[in-house]
Design a protein around this motif. Structure first.
Motif, PDB file in Angstrom:
ATOM      1  N   ASP A 185       0.833  -1.201   0.000  1.00 40.25           N
ATOM      2  CA  ASP A 185       0.000   0.000   0.000  1.00 40.25           C
ATOM      3  C   ASP A 185       0.864   1.246   0.000  1.00 40.25           C
ATOM      4  O   ASP A 185       1.934   1.271   0.619  1.00 40.25           O
ATOM      5  CB  ASP A 185      -0.878   0.025   1.264  1.00 40.25           C
ATOM      6  CG  ASP A 185      -1.801  -1.178   1.358  1.00 40.25           C
ATOM      7  OD1 ASP A 185      -2.516  -1.444   0.376  1.00 40.25           O
ATOM      8  OD2 ASP A 185      -1.791  -1.858   2.403  1.00 40.25           O
TER       9      ASP A 185
ATOM     10  N   GLY B 293       0.593   7.556  -1.358  1.00 38.94           N
ATOM     11  CA  GLY B 293       0.959   8.493  -2.418  1.00 38.94           C
ATOM     12  C   GLY B 293       2.306   9.118  -2.136  1.00 38.94           C
ATOM     13  O   GLY B 293       2.777   9.138  -1.001  1.00 38.94           O
TER      14      GLY B 293
ATOM     15  N   GLU C  98       4.031   7.671 -11.602  1.00 37.54           N
ATOM     16  CA  GLU C  98       4.460   6.279 -11.444  1.00 37.54           C
ATOM     17  C   GLU C  98       4.069   5.481 -12.677  1.00 37.54           C
ATOM     18  O   GLU C  98       2.957   5.602 -13.182  1.00 37.54           O
ATOM     19  CB  GLU C  98       3.823   5.687 -10.191  1.00 37.54           C
ATOM     20  CG  GLU C  98       4.300   4.290  -9.863  1.00 37.54           C
ATOM     21  CD  GLU C  98       4.101   3.934  -8.400  1.00 37.54           C
ATOM     22  OE1 GLU C  98       3.964   2.733  -8.125  1.00 37.54           O
ATOM     23  OE2 GLU C  98       4.104   4.839  -7.535  1.00 37.54           O
TER      24      GLU C  98
ATOM     25  N   ALA D 199      -3.377  -3.675  -9.704  1.00 31.83           N
ATOM     26  CA  ALA D 199      -3.057  -2.342  -9.213  1.00 31.83           C
ATOM     27  C   ALA D 199      -4.368  -1.651  -8.875  1.00 31.83           C
ATOM     28  O   ALA D 199      -5.243  -1.528  -9.736  1.00 31.83           O
ATOM     29  CB  ALA D 199      -2.296  -1.557 -10.271  1.00 31.83           C
ATOM     30  N   VAL D 200      -4.523  -1.247  -7.625  1.00 29.63           N
ATOM     31  CA  VAL D 200      -5.713  -0.519  -7.200  1.00 29.63           C
ATOM     32  C   VAL D 200      -5.283   0.937  -7.031  1.00 29.63           C
ATOM     33  O   VAL D 200      -4.522   1.266  -6.128  1.00 29.63           O
ATOM     34  CB  VAL D 200      -6.286  -1.073  -5.881  1.00 29.63           C
ATOM     35  CG1 VAL D 200      -7.567  -0.335  -5.512  1.00 29.63           C
ATOM     36  CG2 VAL D 200      -6.524  -2.570  -5.973  1.00 29.63           C
ATOM     37  N   ILE D 201      -5.762   1.783  -7.956  1.00 28.86           N
ATOM     38  CA  ILE D 201      -5.334   3.175  -7.980  1.00 28.86           C
ATOM     39  C   ILE D 201      -6.535   4.066  -7.712  1.00 28.86           C
ATOM     40  O   ILE D 201      -7.502   4.055  -8.479  1.00 28.86           O
ATOM     41  CB  ILE D 201      -4.685   3.521  -9.330  1.00 28.86           C
ATOM     42  CG1 ILE D 201      -3.487   2.605  -9.569  1.00 28.86           C
ATOM     43  CG2 ILE D 201      -4.268   4.988  -9.364  1.00 28.86           C
ATOM     44  CD1 ILE D 201      -3.088   2.458 -10.985  1.00 28.86           C
ATOM     45  N   ASP D 202      -6.473   4.779  -6.614  1.00 27.85           N
ATOM     46  CA  ASP D 202      -7.560   5.668  -6.225  1.00 27.85           C
ATOM     47  C   ASP D 202      -8.898   4.933  -6.229  1.00 27.85           C
ATOM     48  O   ASP D 202      -9.916   5.436  -6.694  1.00 27.85           O
ATOM     49  CB  ASP D 202      -7.596   6.886  -7.150  1.00 27.85           C
ATOM     50  CG  ASP D 202      -8.290   8.085  -6.502  1.00 27.85           C
ATOM     51  OD1 ASP D 202      -8.366   8.130  -5.260  1.00 27.85           O
ATOM     52  OD2 ASP D 202      -8.769   8.963  -7.249  1.00 27.85           O
TER      53      ASP D 202
ATOM     54  N   GLU E 187      -9.598  -0.861  -9.754  1.00 25.52           N
ATOM     55  CA  GLU E 187      -8.714  -2.013  -9.984  1.00 25.52           C
ATOM     56  C   GLU E 187      -8.301  -2.114 -11.444  1.00 25.52           C
ATOM     57  O   GLU E 187      -9.117  -1.911 -12.337  1.00 25.52           O
ATOM     58  CB  GLU E 187      -9.413  -3.312  -9.574  1.00 25.52           C
ATOM     59  CG  GLU E 187      -9.529  -3.486  -8.090  1.00 25.52           C
ATOM     60  CD  GLU E 187      -9.951  -4.896  -7.697  1.00 25.52           C
ATOM     61  OE1 GLU E 187      -9.951  -5.799  -8.573  1.00 25.52           O
ATOM     62  OE2 GLU E 187     -10.277  -5.088  -6.508  1.00 25.52           O
TER      63      GLU E 187
ATOM     64  N   PHE F 216       0.229   6.543 -13.723  1.00 26.79           N
ATOM     65  CA  PHE F 216      -0.722   7.384 -12.990  1.00 26.79           C
ATOM     66  C   PHE F 216       0.036   8.388 -12.118  1.00 26.79           C
ATOM     67  O   PHE F 216       1.227   8.194 -11.835  1.00 26.79           O
ATOM     68  CB  PHE F 216      -1.635   6.517 -12.111  1.00 26.79           C
ATOM     69  CG  PHE F 216      -0.903   5.653 -11.119  1.00 26.79           C
ATOM     70  CD1 PHE F 216      -0.689   6.076  -9.823  1.00 26.79           C
ATOM     71  CD2 PHE F 216      -0.428   4.398 -11.493  1.00 26.79           C
ATOM     72  CE1 PHE F 216      -0.006   5.290  -8.917  1.00 26.79           C
ATOM     73  CE2 PHE F 216       0.249   3.599 -10.592  1.00 26.79           C
ATOM     74  CZ  PHE F 216       0.462   4.043  -9.293  1.00 26.79           C
TER      75      PHE F 216
ATOM     76  N   HIS G  20      -2.461   4.182  -3.751  1.00 26.28           N
ATOM     77  CA  HIS G  20      -2.409   3.005  -4.610  1.00 26.28           C
ATOM     78  C   HIS G  20      -1.922   1.776  -3.850  1.00 26.28           C
ATOM     79  O   HIS G  20      -1.199   1.884  -2.870  1.00 26.28           O
ATOM     80  CB  HIS G  20      -1.556   3.247  -5.861  1.00 26.28           C
ATOM     81  CG  HIS G  20      -0.203   3.820  -5.600  1.00 26.28           C
ATOM     82  ND1 HIS G  20       0.008   5.158  -5.326  1.00 26.28           N
ATOM     83  CD2 HIS G  20       1.022   3.249  -5.595  1.00 26.28           C
ATOM     84  CE1 HIS G  20       1.305   5.382  -5.164  1.00 26.28           C
ATOM     85  NE2 HIS G  20       1.945   4.235  -5.311  1.00 26.28           N
ATOM     86  N   THR G  21      -2.394   0.620  -4.336  1.00 29.20           N
ATOM     87  CA  THR G  21      -2.067  -0.664  -3.741  1.00 29.20           C
ATOM     88  C   THR G  21      -1.739  -1.641  -4.852  1.00 29.20           C
ATOM     89  O   THR G  21      -2.400  -1.636  -5.894  1.00 29.20           O
ATOM     90  CB  THR G  21      -3.268  -1.202  -2.931  1.00 29.20           C
ATOM     91  OG1 THR G  21      -3.542  -0.293  -1.859  1.00 29.20           O
ATOM     92  CG2 THR G  21      -2.987  -2.585  -2.363  1.00 29.20           C
ATOM     93  N   TYR G  22      -0.725  -2.456  -4.636  1.00 30.45           N
ATOM     94  CA  TYR G  22      -0.386  -3.523  -5.583  1.00 30.45           C
ATOM     95  C   TYR G  22      -0.622  -4.871  -4.900  1.00 30.45           C
ATOM     96  O   TYR G  22      -0.177  -5.080  -3.772  1.00 30.45           O
ATOM     97  CB  TYR G  22       1.069  -3.428  -6.018  1.00 30.45           C
ATOM     98  CG  TYR G  22       1.369  -2.233  -6.905  1.00 30.45           C
ATOM     99  CD1 TYR G  22       0.961  -2.222  -8.238  1.00 30.45           C
ATOM    100  CD2 TYR G  22       2.075  -1.142  -6.422  1.00 30.45           C
ATOM    101  CE1 TYR G  22       1.237  -1.148  -9.059  1.00 30.45           C
ATOM    102  CE2 TYR G  22       2.361  -0.055  -7.233  1.00 30.45           C
ATOM    103  CZ  TYR G  22       1.942  -0.058  -8.551  1.00 30.45           C
ATOM    104  OH  TYR G  22       2.224   1.007  -9.372  1.00 30.45           O
TER     105      TYR G  22
END
Length: 196
Positions: free
Chosen positions: A121, A124, A129, A140-143, A146, A157, A163-165
């Motif tokens: 996680d 920011g 990136e 990738a979970v961005i804002d 998914e 982005f 963001h989370t990977y």
């Protein structure tokens, strides 16, 4: 010359904190880390995690590589995997490969390994990136949205977004590219070259 990641981080935090005019306490508050942790890092006795390094970069409004680099770069640079220090986070191992500074923008390149069964996680940080998956499957979970990625896929982005990977089914190898416009160009209105 300082060679270890911890030694470089120590010297660079002190330099960037001094340039920004922040006290140890003010930087610790801004980065969301304890004053004791920051003091240990500045003295070279701390054990930095990716989360801490990225939080400090965000608080200092500086590229992550500004905290990890030596001042002088040779014309030809070979990065030996066995000699590179790896920064570890909750779900990722990050190995710095290259930094290019044009005076207007900064480009950072990292080798990145997401570990199976863990997620990474980020609240920011500065820059743009760009993650390129080289093997495995990654979400990738961005804002809050998914994006599922496989080998050869990439996502780009504003890195300031949360963001989370999440690796799917095993370890995931990838390349992380971060680009930044130098802070003094924000103030004058100059823009970095557009990414395509």
């Amino acid at each position: 010359m300082v060679h270890s990641a911890t030694g470089l981080l120590s010297a660079n935090i002190r330099l960037l904190r001094s340039r920004s005019g922040l006290s140890l306490s003010a930087l610790a508050r801004k980065a969301g880390v304890s004053k004791a942790t920051l003091s240990d890092l500045e003295s070279g006795s701390g054990n930095p995690t990716i989360e801490t390094v990225f939080s400090l970069a965000r608080a200092l409004d500086a590229p992550v590589s500004s905290l990890l680099r030596e001042g002088h770069q040779e014309q030809v640079t070979v990065v030996r995997a066995y000699r590179s220090e790896v920064l570890s986070g909750k779900g990722v191992e990050l190995r710095p490969l290259r930094r290019e500074d044009t005076g207007i923008s900064v480009l950072e390149v990292y080798d990145q390994l997401f570990r199976a069964g863990r997620q990474q996680d980020s609240a920011g940080h500065p820059g743009t990136e760009h993650t390129i998956v080289t093997s495995g499957r990654l979400t990738a979970v961005i804002d809050g949205r998914e994006h599922d990625l496989g080998p050869g896929d990439s996502v780009r982005f504003p890195a300031s977004l949360p963001h989370t990977y999440i690796p799917r089914g095993g370890d995931v190898d990838s390349v992380l590219i971060l680009t930044h416009t130098e802070p003094h160009h924000h103030a004058t209105g100059d823009q970095a070259p557009a990414d395509h």
